[in-house]
Design an enzyme around this catalytic site. Structure first.
Site, PDB file in Angstrom:
ATOM      1  N   SER A  69      -3.823  20.770   8.164  1.00 41.28           N
ATOM      2  CA  SER A  69      -4.359  20.541   9.514  1.00 41.28           C
ATOM      3  C   SER A  69      -5.137  19.233   9.610  1.00 41.28           C
ATOM      4  CB  SER A  69      -5.257  21.715   9.922  1.00 41.28           C
ATOM      5  OG  SER A  69      -6.301  21.883   8.973  1.00 41.28           O
ATOM      6  N   LEU A  84      -4.552  13.086   7.434  1.00 35.77           N
ATOM      7  CA  LEU A  84      -3.605  12.505   6.486  1.00 35.77           C
ATOM      8  C   LEU A  84      -2.271  13.239   6.537  1.00 35.77           C
ATOM      9  CD1 LEU A  84      -2.892  10.608   4.120  1.00 35.77           C
ATOM     10  CD2 LEU A  84      -3.828  12.327   2.574  1.00 35.77           C
ATOM     11  N   GLU A 133      -8.598  -6.762   7.624  1.00 36.41           N
ATOM     12  CA  GLU A 133      -8.450  -5.933   8.823  1.00 36.41           C
ATOM     13  C   GLU A 133      -9.274  -6.555   9.939  1.00 36.41           C
ATOM     14  OE1 GLU A 133      -7.522  -1.414   7.252  1.00 36.41           O
ATOM     15  OE2 GLU A 133      -9.616  -1.994   7.502  1.00 36.41           O
ATOM     16  N   HIS A 141      -5.849  -0.507  -4.595  1.00 39.36           N
ATOM     17  CA  HIS A 141      -4.691  -1.194  -4.007  1.00 39.36           C
ATOM     18  C   HIS A 141      -4.488  -2.595  -4.577  1.00 39.36           C
ATOM     19  CE1 HIS A 141      -4.544   2.139  -1.409  1.00 39.36           C
ATOM     20  NE2 HIS A 141      -5.257   1.686  -0.403  1.00 39.36           N
ATOM     21  N   ARG A 190      -0.956 -14.767  -2.698  1.00 34.66           N
ATOM     22  CA  ARG A 190      -0.819 -16.219  -2.541  1.00 34.66           C
ATOM     23  C   ARG A 190      -0.937 -16.863  -3.930  1.00 34.66           C
ATOM     24  NH1 ARG A 190      -1.163 -19.274   2.084  1.00 34.66           N
ATOM     25  NH2 ARG A 190      -1.531 -17.308   3.160  1.00 34.66           N
ATOM     26  N   GLN A 246       2.102  -7.199   4.674  1.00 32.46           N
ATOM     27  CA  GLN A 246       2.041  -6.608   6.014  1.00 32.46           C
ATOM     28  C   GLN A 246       1.168  -7.489   6.901  1.00 32.46           C
ATOM     29  OE1 GLN A 246       0.010  -2.849   5.055  1.00 32.46           O
ATOM     30  NE2 GLN A 246      -1.883  -3.682   5.880  1.00 32.46           N
ATOM     31  N   LEU A 296      11.906 -16.406   3.701  1.00 34.79           N
ATOM     32  CA  LEU A 296      12.670 -15.164   3.789  1.00 34.79           C
ATOM     33  C   LEU A 296      11.823 -14.176   4.579  1.00 34.79           C
ATOM     34  CD1 LEU A 296      14.791 -13.013   3.175  1.00 34.79           C
ATOM     35  CD2 LEU A 296      13.746 -12.696   0.934  1.00 34.79           C
TER      36      LEU A 296
END
Length: 516
Positions: free
Chosen positions: A39, A42, A251, A275, A371, A397, A424
């Site tokens: 519930s 996530l 962000e 991450h 980078r 992203q 690309l």
């Protein structure tokens, strides 16, 4: 699909072909997927949509699979289906075919209510799973049971104990029981080790899937192919040619109602320690012996074990103005919402190359990229250093892309140079191809038994060993975040640190994603 494939293929359901695991072994027996915390946000926003997309593409055949939601909330099967329905399909994708797929998928979803430390609730869950397995004529012990813990880490030990005692396969006839746990995996080395020990007492390491959704992103998954399948990168990927490497997460919004949760962890625990550090491993690791999961994870651990202790002079912390206005955040909070940390790897390939990890909230843009900045050209006869260096950029992203920044002749009669790119861009190059969500790929890997993109226990320990001393200094108030304005680049000291590390900013060049 065999282990080592790097794209998700649609399964041909017209063939009478058994599902195969990571070792290409056909598997039989019912597959039960249990979403604990069904519930919660996530589960609704990520887990169930990923399961639906896998079902829609033929990877979760209805004659093999049942999906269960488990949570404390007392609701019916239909109430759970109605709660998740809106997250599975939107107006743009509404069609008679999609509506039929959705109807069939929701019929596979059942709900069981119970507490997370209750023997009664998990016995009932086991009874419901067994009932569905019998309906598929599955021999006891040959069934596959996957438990996805979309829950706070504080309840992992009790939930794992209940699963182990009441919901695992009762015998071994080719079946399995696996658990998927979400980050955060602890708050520091001690708590992570304690959590690992508690879960490790109940399940073997091959049964535990510590999920970091960044490892499921398309461009992150592309790293090994780029590095080890392309000859022209091999001689360049070292300290002789590369000056510095940045791995950045930005962000353009703040904590957005998650202030209380975020303040407990901060940007280093939330983004950098997991991450960005995982991405660093793929950028820096040596070529593995093969694409077998353990060989890849062995090389990632070697990278982490080669990272030198973090120097305070290589850290800049920030907190955006207005962060403490959130009523769930303490007025005297020392939690950073921005951090730039320089890591240094002490091995033959990378000695002297700074790895700059940068993450922040409420900044001037939203993006994540890698980078790689190369050194200046020796004997620069064109006098073009001021325009910037060669860079290889992998944009994770949004607008997934890879591009190489090059110096070229400016069109015209004069011998002038300008920066441009070899580009690309995925949206342009792969038109009509849907890039799968990270959770889709990773859940499919758990079903196949492929742990390549999941964090191993010794890898987790090595990651916490790097950051725990720094985090304890921040928690103890020894290091203070500098204020910065929302919508800015972050604290000015961060740009100064980059310059000190050797990063040369390109002036007058902006990468623009190509349009179709």
């Amino acid at each position: 699909m065999e282990s080592g494939s790097w794209h998700v293929e649609k399964r041909d359901t017209s063939r009478d072909e058994p599902f195969r695991d990571v070792d290409n072994v056909p598997v039989t027996g019912c597959l039960s997927i249990v979403v604990l915390g069904a519930s919660g946000d996530l589960a609704k926003k990520k887990t169930f949509p990923a399961l639906y997309n896998l079902f829609r593409q033929g990877f979760l055949p209805p004659d093999e699979v049942h999906i269960f939601g488990y949570a404390r909330t007392k609701i019916s099967d239909d109430e759970l289906r109605n709660r998740i329905r809106g997250y599975l399909i939107n107006e743009k994708s509404a069609s008679s075919e999609n509506s039929e797929n959705l109807r069939k998928f929701l019929q596979l979803v059942k709900y069981v209510s119970g507490s997370y430390d209750s023997e009664e609730g998990f016995r009932l869950l086991d009874k419901e799973i067994s009932k569905q397995e019998l309906s598929k004529n599955t021999v006891e012990g040959s069934s596959r049971r996957l438990f996805y813990l979309a829950l706070p880490p504080s309840v992992y030990p009790s939930v794992c104990r209940m699963i182990r005692h009441f919901c695992t396969n009762k015998s071994n006839l080719g079946g399995w029981t696996r658990i998927v746990v979400e980050k955060p995996f602890g708050k520091d080395l001690e708590s992570a080790e304690q959590l690992s020990a508690q879960i490790g007492e109940l399940f073997e390491e091959p049964q535990i899937y510590r999920i970091d959704h960044y490892l499921g992103k398309e461009l992150v998954q592309n790293m090994l192919v780029l590095r080890f399948a392309n000859r022209f990168f091999l001689p360049l990927w070292n300290r002789d040619n590369i000056d510095n490497i940045q791995i950045v997460f930005r962000e353009d919004f703040g904590t957005e109602g998650r202030g209380g949760y975020f303040d407990e962890y901060g940007i280093i625990r939330d983004i950098i320690q997991n991450h960005l550090l995982q991405v660093l491993c793929l950028v820096a690791m040596e070529k593995p012996v093969s694409l077998k999961p353990e060989h890849i994870r062995d090389e990632k651990v070697k990278v982490l074990q080669s990272v030198l202790p973090i120097n305070d002079d290589d850290v800049v912390l920030g907190q955006y103005e207005g962060y403490r206005d959130d009523p769930t955040v303490p007025d005297n909070s020392n939690t950073p919402t921005f951090a730039t940390v320089i890591l240094r790897i002490n091995n033959e390939r990378w000695e002297g190359v700074p790895f700059i990890l940068k993450a922040g909230k409420a900044l001037d843009s939203r993006k994540a990229d890698i980078r790689v900045q190369f050194k200046d050209v020796p004997g620069d006869i064109f006098k073009c250093k001021k325009q910037g260096r060669n860079e290889f950029v992998i944009r994770l992203q949004p607008s997934e892309a890879m591009y190489m920044k090059l110096t070229v002749k400016k069109p015209g009669l004069e011998m002038l140079t300008i920066q441009s790119e070899l580009d690309l861009s995925y949206r342009q190059r792969y038109q009509g191809v849907t890039i799968p969500e990270a959770y889709e790929r990773l859940i499919l890997d758990t079903v196949r038994g492929d742990q390549q993109h999941f964090v191993r226990r010794d890898e987790l320990r090595a990651a916490w060993e790097i950051f725990t001393p720094l985090l304890h200094r921040i928690d103890g108030g020894e290091m203070k975040p500098a204020p910065y304005k929302p919508g800015s680049r972050g604290p000015a000291a961060a740009d100064e640190l980059l310059e000190k590390a050797g990063y040369v900013q390109t002036h007058g060049y902006i990468w623009i994603p190509p349009t179709l």
